[in-house]
Design an enzyme around this catalytic site. Sequence first.
Site, PDB file in Angstrom:
ATOM      1  N   HIS A 118       0.755  -1.250   0.002  1.00  0.00           N
ATOM      2  CA  HIS A 118       0.140   0.071   0.138  1.00  0.00           C
ATOM      3  C   HIS A 118       0.771   1.318  -0.059  1.00  0.00           C
ATOM      4  CE1 HIS A 118      -3.618  -2.382   1.852  1.00  0.00           C
ATOM      5  NE2 HIS A 118      -3.348  -2.781   0.522  1.00  0.00           N
ATOM      6  N   CYS A 148       7.715  18.347 -12.546  1.00  0.00           N
ATOM      7  CA  CYS A 148       6.953  19.406 -13.358  1.00  0.00           C
ATOM      8  C   CYS A 148       5.950  20.132 -12.448  1.00  0.00           C
ATOM      9  CB  CYS A 148       5.746  18.219 -14.291  1.00  0.00           C
ATOM     10  SG  CYS A 148       4.866  17.558 -12.973  1.00  0.00           S
TER      11      CYS A 148
HETATM   12  P1  NAD Z   1      -7.084  -2.633  10.553  1.00  0.00           P
HETATM   13  O1  NAD Z   1      -6.683  -1.541  11.252  1.00  0.00           O
HETATM   14  O2  NAD Z   1      -8.218  -3.040   9.947  1.00  0.00           O
HETATM   15  O3  NAD Z   1      -6.937  -3.991  11.490  1.00  0.00           O
HETATM   16  C1  NAD Z   1      -5.754  -4.152  12.609  1.00  0.00           C
HETATM   17  C2  NAD Z   1      -5.825  -5.275  13.110  1.00  0.00           C
HETATM   18  O4  NAD Z   1      -4.763  -5.365  14.134  1.00  0.00           O
HETATM   19  C3  NAD Z   1      -7.261  -5.734  13.835  1.00  0.00           C
HETATM   20  O5  NAD Z   1      -7.661  -6.873  13.542  1.00  0.00           O
HETATM   21  C4  NAD Z   1      -6.735  -5.683  15.262  1.00  0.00           C
HETATM   22  O6  NAD Z   1      -7.815  -6.652  15.949  1.00  0.00           O
HETATM   23  C5  NAD Z   1      -5.124  -5.986  15.271  1.00  0.00           C
HETATM   24  N1  NAD Z   1      -4.487  -5.883  16.706  1.00  0.00           N
HETATM   25  C6  NAD Z   1      -4.603  -4.571  17.251  1.00  0.00           C
HETATM   26  N2  NAD Z   1      -3.629  -4.835  18.112  1.00  0.00           N
HETATM   27  C7  NAD Z   1      -2.963  -5.477  17.948  1.00  0.00           C
HETATM   28  C8  NAD Z   1      -1.800  -6.199  18.451  1.00  0.00           C
HETATM   29  N3  NAD Z   1      -0.878  -5.554  19.534  1.00  0.00           N
HETATM   30  N4  NAD Z   1      -0.849  -7.244  17.896  1.00  0.00           N
HETATM   31  C9  NAD Z   1      -1.580  -8.061  16.945  1.00  0.00           C
HETATM   32  N5  NAD Z   1      -2.816  -7.369  16.319  1.00  0.00           N
HETATM   33  C10 NAD Z   1      -3.278  -6.460  16.735  1.00  0.00           C
HETATM   34  O7  NAD Z   1      -5.505  -2.730   9.696  1.00  0.00           O
HETATM   35  P2  NAD Z   1      -5.161  -3.369   8.408  1.00  0.00           P
HETATM   36  O8  NAD Z   1      -5.894  -4.738   8.258  1.00  0.00           O
HETATM   37  O9  NAD Z   1      -3.900  -3.108   8.200  1.00  0.00           O
HETATM   38  O10 NAD Z   1      -6.108  -2.778   7.231  1.00  0.00           O
HETATM   39  C11 NAD Z   1      -6.042  -1.344   7.317  1.00  0.00           C
HETATM   40  C12 NAD Z   1      -5.410  -0.292   6.129  1.00  0.00           C
HETATM   41  O11 NAD Z   1      -4.829   0.686   6.848  1.00  0.00           O
HETATM   42  C13 NAD Z   1      -4.278  -1.030   5.448  1.00  0.00           C
HETATM   43  O12 NAD Z   1      -4.294  -0.962   4.207  1.00  0.00           O
HETATM   44  C14 NAD Z   1      -2.989  -0.357   5.843  1.00  0.00           C
HETATM   45  O13 NAD Z   1      -2.179   0.250   4.829  1.00  0.00           O
HETATM   46  C15 NAD Z   1      -3.461   1.073   6.608  1.00  0.00           C
HETATM   47  N6  NAD Z   1      -2.920   1.488   7.825  1.00  0.00           N
HETATM   48  C16 NAD Z   1      -1.487   1.355   8.062  1.00  0.00           C
HETATM   49  C17 NAD Z   1      -1.130   1.781   9.284  1.00  0.00           C
HETATM   50  C18 NAD Z   1       0.319   1.701   9.499  1.00  0.00           C
HETATM   51  O14 NAD Z   1       1.120   1.848   8.401  1.00  0.00           O
HETATM   52  N7  NAD Z   1       1.055   1.328  10.678  1.00  0.00           N
HETATM   53  C19 NAD Z   1      -1.988   2.018  10.455  1.00  0.00           C
HETATM   54  C20 NAD Z   1      -3.264   2.272  10.161  1.00  0.00           C
HETATM   55  C21 NAD Z   1      -3.737   1.774   8.910  1.00  0.00           C
END
Ligand code: NAD
Length: 245
Positions: A118, A148
């Site tokens: 992403h 540009c």
């Molecule tokens: P999501 O927010 O949808 O889900 C996060 C998941 O992590 C949840 O299922 C939650 O239960 C779990 N979680 C929470 N704390 C945790 C821990 N300590 N250990 C393990 N798991 C834990 O995130 P996603 O599935 O990555 O999808 C969201 C989109 O948002 C992605 O496309 C991503 O690019 C983007 N995003 C990225 C970041 C980052 O780069 N850190 C942060 C937020 C969102």
Amino acid sequence: MKPDPSSLRPLASAQRLLVLTGAGVSAESGIPTFRGAGGLWREHKAEELATPQAFEQDPELIWEWYQWRRSICRGAEPNPAHRVIAALEGALPGFLLATQNVDGLHQRAGSTKLIALHGNIDDARCTACEHVFALPEHPPELPECPRCECLARPHILWFGESYWPGVLEASYAFAMSADAVLIVGTSGAVGPPAYLAVEAKRRGAFCVEVNPEVSALSEVVDLHLRTGAVEAMGWIAEAFGIESR
Ligand code: NAD
């Protein structure tokens, strides 16, 4: 609860391991997930801001949100879960990390066999010529393309957009022949990354999920470690016999 070591054996004997990570792997570094508590910025939901429509309507607002998120990412440090994943790369003949995260923490922990599905929060892309460039430390409110001078946008895959050419293909090519998949901290709500795990499982890979909550992938996996990434990756490091710092 710590799993019985025998339940981790099929994972620890893998020769080709796909690791799929989401925002949860960085939660213990202090970076909010989208769908958990802290996923709100002002009154906006992340799912409403991370869209091409939102950028078209109000580019200043979206850049302001990304600058806020970027400052959190830059102030955060990789945690032991990121470091165990980086160490796994060196311990196995076949390894790929496919991350949905844009925070750069895997790279800072030393991961190199990595596909950032992403994008990266430190990069921008020209809305006209598509040139991708690294953002300066203090970018202007509306960053411009250095080639540009047209308006640039964050180099992030937003909701509703197509993946960049090659990114998914390379991840699927590896997933097809993986003998194990480790899914860490993703809700599995975003289709294509979740299908990587589903497809690998269909072809016989042993699938382990690390997530304190039930996710959309929980029913697909062979083993669910229902705890935070740092604790679970410590168990996994032990199972592989690798040092976790
Ligand atoms: P999501 O927010 O949808 O889900 C996060 C998941 O992590 C949840 O299922 C939650 O239960 C779990 N979680 C929470 N704390 C945790 C821990 N300590 N250990 C393990 N798991 C834990 O995130 P996603 O599935 O990555 O999808 C969201 C989109 O948002 C992605 O496309 C991503 O690019 C983007 N995003 C990225 C970041 C980052 O780069 N850190 C942060 C937020 C969102």
